[in-house]
Design a protein around this motif. Structure first.
Motif, PDB file in Angstrom:
ATOM      1  N   GLY A  77       0.824  -1.207   0.000  1.00  0.00           N
ATOM      2  CA  GLY A  77       0.000   0.000   0.000  1.00  0.00           C
ATOM      3  C   GLY A  77       0.853   1.249   0.000  1.00  0.00           C
ATOM      4  O   GLY A  77       0.536   2.239  -0.675  1.00  0.00           O
ATOM      5  N   THR A  78       1.948   1.206   0.749  1.00  0.00           N
ATOM      6  CA  THR A  78       2.859   2.358   0.807  1.00  0.00           C
ATOM      7  C   THR A  78       3.405   2.668  -0.584  1.00  0.00           C
ATOM      8  O   THR A  78       3.451   3.842  -0.998  1.00  0.00           O
ATOM      9  CB  THR A  78       4.011   2.073   1.781  1.00  0.00           C
ATOM     10  OG1 THR A  78       3.456   1.901   3.092  1.00  0.00           O
ATOM     11  CG2 THR A  78       5.010   3.215   1.808  1.00  0.00           C
ATOM     12  N   GLU A  79       3.811   1.615  -1.320  1.00  0.00           N
ATOM     13  CA  GLU A  79       4.321   1.850  -2.667  1.00  0.00           C
ATOM     14  C   GLU A  79       3.234   2.429  -3.566  1.00  0.00           C
ATOM     15  O   GLU A  79       3.497   3.309  -4.405  1.00  0.00           O
ATOM     16  CB  GLU A  79       4.871   0.552  -3.281  1.00  0.00           C
ATOM     17  CG  GLU A  79       5.609   0.845  -4.588  1.00  0.00           C
ATOM     18  CD  GLU A  79       5.857  -0.395  -5.446  1.00  0.00           C
ATOM     19  OE1 GLU A  79       5.724  -1.520  -4.951  1.00  0.00           O
ATOM     20  OE2 GLU A  79       6.178  -0.200  -6.630  1.00  0.00           O
ATOM     21  N   ALA A  80       2.002   1.954  -3.394  1.00  0.00           N
ATOM     22  CA  ALA A  80       0.895   2.492  -4.200  1.00  0.00           C
ATOM     23  C   ALA A  80       0.674   3.975  -3.881  1.00  0.00           C
ATOM     24  O   ALA A  80       0.414   4.781  -4.789  1.00  0.00           O
ATOM     25  CB  ALA A  80      -0.373   1.685  -3.938  1.00  0.00           C
ATOM     26  N   VAL A  81       0.783   4.349  -2.600  1.00  0.00           N
ATOM     27  CA  VAL A  81       0.659   5.760  -2.214  1.00  0.00           C
ATOM     28  C   VAL A  81       1.777   6.582  -2.855  1.00  0.00           C
ATOM     29  O   VAL A  81       1.540   7.640  -3.454  1.00  0.00           O
ATOM     30  CB  VAL A  81       0.692   5.908  -0.670  1.00  0.00           C
ATOM     31  CG1 VAL A  81       0.878   7.367  -0.271  1.00  0.00           C
ATOM     32  CG2 VAL A  81      -0.595   5.348  -0.057  1.00  0.00           C
ATOM     33  N   HIS A  82       3.004   6.087  -2.726  1.00  0.00           N
ATOM     34  CA  HIS A  82       4.143   6.836  -3.280  1.00  0.00           C
ATOM     35  C   HIS A  82       3.991   7.031  -4.789  1.00  0.00           C
ATOM     36  O   HIS A  82       4.144   8.137  -5.313  1.00  0.00           O
ATOM     37  CB  HIS A  82       5.455   6.092  -2.985  1.00  0.00           C
ATOM     38  CG  HIS A  82       5.836   6.115  -1.538  1.00  0.00           C
ATOM     39  ND1 HIS A  82       6.891   5.387  -1.042  1.00  0.00           N
ATOM     40  CD2 HIS A  82       5.315   6.770  -0.482  1.00  0.00           C
ATOM     41  CE1 HIS A  82       7.003   5.602   0.264  1.00  0.00           C
ATOM     42  NE2 HIS A  82       6.052   6.435   0.624  1.00  0.00           N
ATOM     43  N   ARG A  83       3.692   5.943  -5.501  1.00  0.00           N
ATOM     44  CA  ARG A  83       3.568   6.044  -6.960  1.00  0.00           C
ATOM     45  C   ARG A  83       2.379   6.896  -7.365  1.00  0.00           C
ATOM     46  O   ARG A  83       2.456   7.675  -8.319  1.00  0.00           O
ATOM     47  CB  ARG A  83       3.432   4.639  -7.576  1.00  0.00           C
ATOM     48  CG  ARG A  83       4.722   3.868  -7.570  1.00  0.00           C
ATOM     49  CD  ARG A  83       4.572   2.495  -8.244  1.00  0.00           C
ATOM     50  NE  ARG A  83       5.863   1.836  -8.204  1.00  0.00           N
ATOM     51  CZ  ARG A  83       6.815   1.992  -9.124  1.00  0.00           C
ATOM     52  NH1 ARG A  83       6.595   2.743 -10.183  1.00  0.00           N
ATOM     53  NH2 ARG A  83       7.980   1.395  -8.992  1.00  0.00           N
ATOM     54  N   GLY A  84       1.269   6.728  -6.657  1.00  0.00           N
ATOM     55  CA  GLY A  84       0.070   7.479  -7.018  1.00  0.00           C
ATOM     56  C   GLY A  84       0.261   8.970  -6.850  1.00  0.00           C
ATOM     57  O   GLY A  84       0.015   9.762  -7.776  1.00  0.00           O
ATOM     58  N   LEU A  85       0.728   9.381  -5.669  1.00  0.00           N
ATOM     59  CA  LEU A  85       0.893  10.809  -5.383  1.00  0.00           C
ATOM     60  C   LEU A  85       2.014  11.421  -6.216  1.00  0.00           C
ATOM     61  O   LEU A  85       1.829  12.455  -6.884  1.00  0.00           O
ATOM     62  CB  LEU A  85       1.171  10.995  -3.878  1.00  0.00           C
ATOM     63  CG  LEU A  85       1.520  12.402  -3.410  1.00  0.00           C
ATOM     64  CD1 LEU A  85       0.436  13.395  -3.799  1.00  0.00           C
ATOM     65  CD2 LEU A  85       1.737  12.426  -1.895  1.00  0.00           C
ATOM     66  N   LEU A  86       3.180  10.756  -6.221  1.00  0.00           N
ATOM     67  CA  LEU A  86       4.341  11.344  -6.910  1.00  0.00           C
ATOM     68  C   LEU A  86       4.167  11.324  -8.423  1.00  0.00           C
ATOM     69  O   LEU A  86       4.678  12.206  -9.125  1.00  0.00           O
ATOM     70  CB  LEU A  86       5.616  10.593  -6.495  1.00  0.00           C
ATOM     71  CG  LEU A  86       5.985  10.753  -5.015  1.00  0.00           C
ATOM     72  CD1 LEU A  86       7.107   9.790  -4.641  1.00  0.00           C
ATOM     73  CD2 LEU A  86       6.380  12.192  -4.693  1.00  0.00           C
ATOM     74  N   GLY A  87       3.431  10.336  -8.929  1.00  0.00           N
ATOM     75  CA  GLY A  87       3.162  10.295 -10.371  1.00  0.00           C
ATOM     76  C   GLY A  87       2.276  11.449 -10.817  1.00  0.00           C
ATOM     77  O   GLY A  87       2.447  11.990 -11.919  1.00  0.00           O
ATOM     78  N   LEU A  88       1.335  11.849  -9.970  1.00  0.00           N
ATOM     79  CA  LEU A  88       0.520  13.026 -10.286  1.00  0.00           C
ATOM     80  C   LEU A  88       1.346  14.303 -10.203  1.00  0.00           C
ATOM     81  O   LEU A  88       1.161  15.228 -10.995  1.00  0.00           O
ATOM     82  CB  LEU A  88      -0.686  13.118  -9.340  1.00  0.00           C
ATOM     83  CG  LEU A  88      -1.762  12.050  -9.499  1.00  0.00           C
ATOM     84  CD1 LEU A  88      -2.882  12.272  -8.480  1.00  0.00           C
ATOM     85  CD2 LEU A  88      -2.335  12.046 -10.913  1.00  0.00           C
ATOM     86  N   VAL A  89       2.262  14.362  -9.219  1.00  0.00           N
ATOM     87  CA  VAL A  89       3.142  15.534  -9.101  1.00  0.00           C
ATOM     88  C   VAL A  89       3.978  15.660 -10.375  1.00  0.00           C
ATOM     89  O   VAL A  89       4.087  16.740 -10.970  1.00  0.00           O
ATOM     90  CB  VAL A  89       4.051  15.402  -7.857  1.00  0.00           C
ATOM     91  CG1 VAL A  89       5.149  16.473  -7.871  1.00  0.00           C
ATOM     92  CG2 VAL A  89       3.217  15.498  -6.584  1.00  0.00           C
ATOM     93  N   ARG A  90       4.543  14.529 -10.814  1.00  0.00           N
ATOM     94  CA  ARG A  90       5.398  14.551 -12.008  1.00  0.00           C
ATOM     95  C   ARG A  90       4.584  14.852 -13.266  1.00  0.00           C
ATOM     96  O   ARG A  90       5.112  15.398 -14.238  1.00  0.00           O
ATOM     97  CB  ARG A  90       6.106  13.195 -12.142  1.00  0.00           C
ATOM     98  CG  ARG A  90       7.227  13.196 -13.130  1.00  0.00           C
ATOM     99  CD  ARG A  90       8.407  12.354 -12.684  1.00  0.00           C
ATOM    100  NE  ARG A  90       9.494  12.536 -13.653  1.00  0.00           N
ATOM    101  CZ  ARG A  90       9.852  11.604 -14.533  1.00  0.00           C
ATOM    102  NH1 ARG A  90       9.239  10.423 -14.551  1.00  0.00           N
ATOM    103  NH2 ARG A  90      10.815  11.842 -15.385  1.00  0.00           N
ATOM    104  N   GLY A  91       3.300  14.518 -13.230  1.00  0.00           N
ATOM    105  CA  GLY A  91       2.466  14.696 -14.415  1.00  0.00           C
ATOM    106  C   GLY A  91       1.778  16.040 -14.513  1.00  0.00           C
ATOM    107  O   GLY A  91       1.032  16.268 -15.469  1.00  0.00           O
ATOM    108  N   ARG A  92       2.003  16.921 -13.552  1.00  0.00           N
ATOM    109  CA  ARG A  92       1.334  18.225 -13.628  1.00  0.00           C
ATOM    110  C   ARG A  92       1.787  18.974 -14.869  1.00  0.00           C
ATOM    111  O   ARG A  92       2.986  19.086 -15.127  1.00  0.00           O
ATOM    112  CB  ARG A  92       1.611  19.086 -12.384  1.00  0.00           C
ATOM    113  CG  ARG A  92       0.886  18.660 -11.123  1.00  0.00           C
ATOM    114  CD  ARG A  92      -0.575  18.365 -11.321  1.00  0.00           C
ATOM    115  NE  ARG A  92      -1.447  19.527 -11.201  1.00  0.00           N
ATOM    116  CZ  ARG A  92      -2.716  19.540 -11.584  1.00  0.00           C
ATOM    117  NH1 ARG A  92      -3.245  18.472 -12.152  1.00  0.00           N
ATOM    118  NH2 ARG A  92      -3.467  20.602 -11.424  1.00  0.00           N
TER     119      ARG A  92
END
Lengths: 372, 74
Positions: A77-92
């Protein structure tokens, strides 16, 4: 721990990890024998593994009401949180981003935000742990990625996500649904979301990352050449299938389990509130069905956990009274709750009314003993 | 005003000390809790809310240790 009690152990810490669901056990054992091959290869055994993985993805998608291509299995779950949040940050769009998150998010969100290097704003909550929509509105602009939990992992309070995401202006929304996935319907308003299988009765080591079709998400970590471009590493096909089987079963049982657990937790809330100087925390109604947290004035939380354990009740605590340097639970602090004497009770799918009654009888005795 | 030296005490000891000594001041009087336990920052205000006293605010003792001031209301 202590062997002084003749009572059987009653595990009341499902919010840390739910025991494996029988449906998950059956799927896991079956898939261990046939799901070993590399799902990217073209031979017979690989096709079997690929079929199992695709089936797991389809079952998770159907259980959550999302598209199969929006589902990614991660290592936790932690990895899913990291990828989900940081992937949106990178995709702005435009390459500039900021993060706004509530003051009661899981540490996985805080660590990801700190690691991201972008500006981060923290949005306050009220006494129940509910995010203030006006403060969220002020913290957001069109560059923001907002991280909000569906429900709080420590006190159970459910966030009103439609109203909050409405207040978040043009922000991209990441929803941490780790505490609630399977137990409550998944909120609809997200660009990315995360869940954790061992919290719904799947095996540990499986997270679920959801990325909305066409959402501006860019992998924040090095790529790999696996089945799913959002994940890296060799797929754990048996565990993914077991996680999916458990989720499907939990969703099928949800109406009955929610009503039963909600009533049992009401019983614990009433028993705790009947003791002098106990602060029962979180939203009393709009909450996770299986979880209650309270703080007992003048009592050391670790001693409370140890004494309940001695009597056969396994509970968690957000207190940190063993050293002056240990920070107590940020969630409790953010809500203005008492941080010492804290206990979190969370029911498993098999916790009975008798288990709860025994806990409710033991609790006042334990508190009186520790206060004397 | 009375000042309670709770340096070195771990939670919940500073709050227990506060509850034990609050009666030594008149209603409207002040009690200061000097405590280096980090939980006191949250637990002194929470105690005030639960016991219906007023949390006045946080300052620092001359040695830099946090000092939490409470007004007795009941």
């Amino acid at each position: 721990m202590s062997e002084t009690s003749s009572e059987p152990t009653r595990y009341l810490d499902a919010a840390s990890s739910e025991p494996l669901h029988p449906a998950a056990r059956a799927s896991l054992l079956a898939a261990l024998d046939v799901g070993y091959a590399d799902p990217r290869r073209l031979h017979h055994d690989a096709r079997n593994a690929r079929l199992l993985l695709d089936n797991a993805r389809a079952v998770v998608a159907e259980s959550l009401g999302v598209r199969p291509d929006e589902v990614t299995f991660t290592g936790s779950g932690t990895e899913a949180v990291h990828r989900g949040l940081l992937g949106l940050v990178r995709g702005r769009p435009g390459g500039t981003a900021s993060i706004a998150h509530s003051d009661v998010e899981h540490s996985a969100v805080l660590h990801a935000a700190a690691w991201s290097g972008v500006a981060t704003r923290v949005v306050p909550v009220d006494r129940f742990g509910r995010v203030d929509p006006e403060a969220l509105h002020e913290a957001c602009d069109e560059t923001t990625v907002v991280a909000l939990q569906a429900a709080n992992h420590e006190v159970g309070t459910v966030q009103h996500l439609p109203a909050l995401t409405g207040a978040a202006q043009q922000a991209a929304v990441f929803v941490d649904a780790c505490a609630s996935m399977g137990r409550l319907p998944l909120p609809r308003t997200w660009s990315a979301a995360a869940g954790s299988a061992h919290k719904w009765g799947g095996p540990a080591g499986v997270g679920v990352l959801l990325v909305r079709h066409r959402a501006p998400w860019v992998s924040p970590f090095p790529a790999d050449d696996r089945v799913d471009h959002r994940a890296t590493g060799f797929e754990n096909v048996p565990a993914a299938l077991a996680a999916a089987a458990a989720l499907q079963a939990v969703v099928a049982e949800r109406d009955e389990a929610t009503a039963r657990q909600h009533a049992l937790v009401d019983r614990v809330r009433a028993a705790a509130a009947a003791i002098d100087d106990v602060d029962v925390l979180g939203d009393p109604v709009d909450r996770l069905p299986h979880l209650v947290t309270f703080s007992v004035l003048y009592v050391n939380g670790e001693r409370l956990v140890a004494e309940l354990d001695r009597r056969g009740f396994g509970v968690a605590s957000g207190s940190a009274c063993t050293a002056s340097t240990l920070e107590p639970s940020r969630v409790l602090a953010a809500m203005g709750a008492l941080t010492h004497g804290n206990v979190r009770v969370s029911l498993t799918r098999d916790t009975t009314a008798d288990d709860v009654e025994r806990f409710c009888r033991a609790l006042p005795e334990v508190v009186a003993g520790l206060r004397s | 005003m009375i000042e309670l030296d709770c340096r070195g005490l771990l939670c919940p000891a500073p709050v227990i000390e506060l509850a034990r000594r609050i009666g030594e001041v008149e209603v409207g009087g002040l009690v200061a809790v000097v405590a280096d336990d980090v939980a006191a920052r949250y637990d002194v205000p929470a105690w005030c809310r639960m016991k219906e006293h007023e949390y006045v605010g946080e300052g620092a003792a001359p040695d830099g240790v946090p000092r939490y001031v409470v007004r007795r209301l009941v």
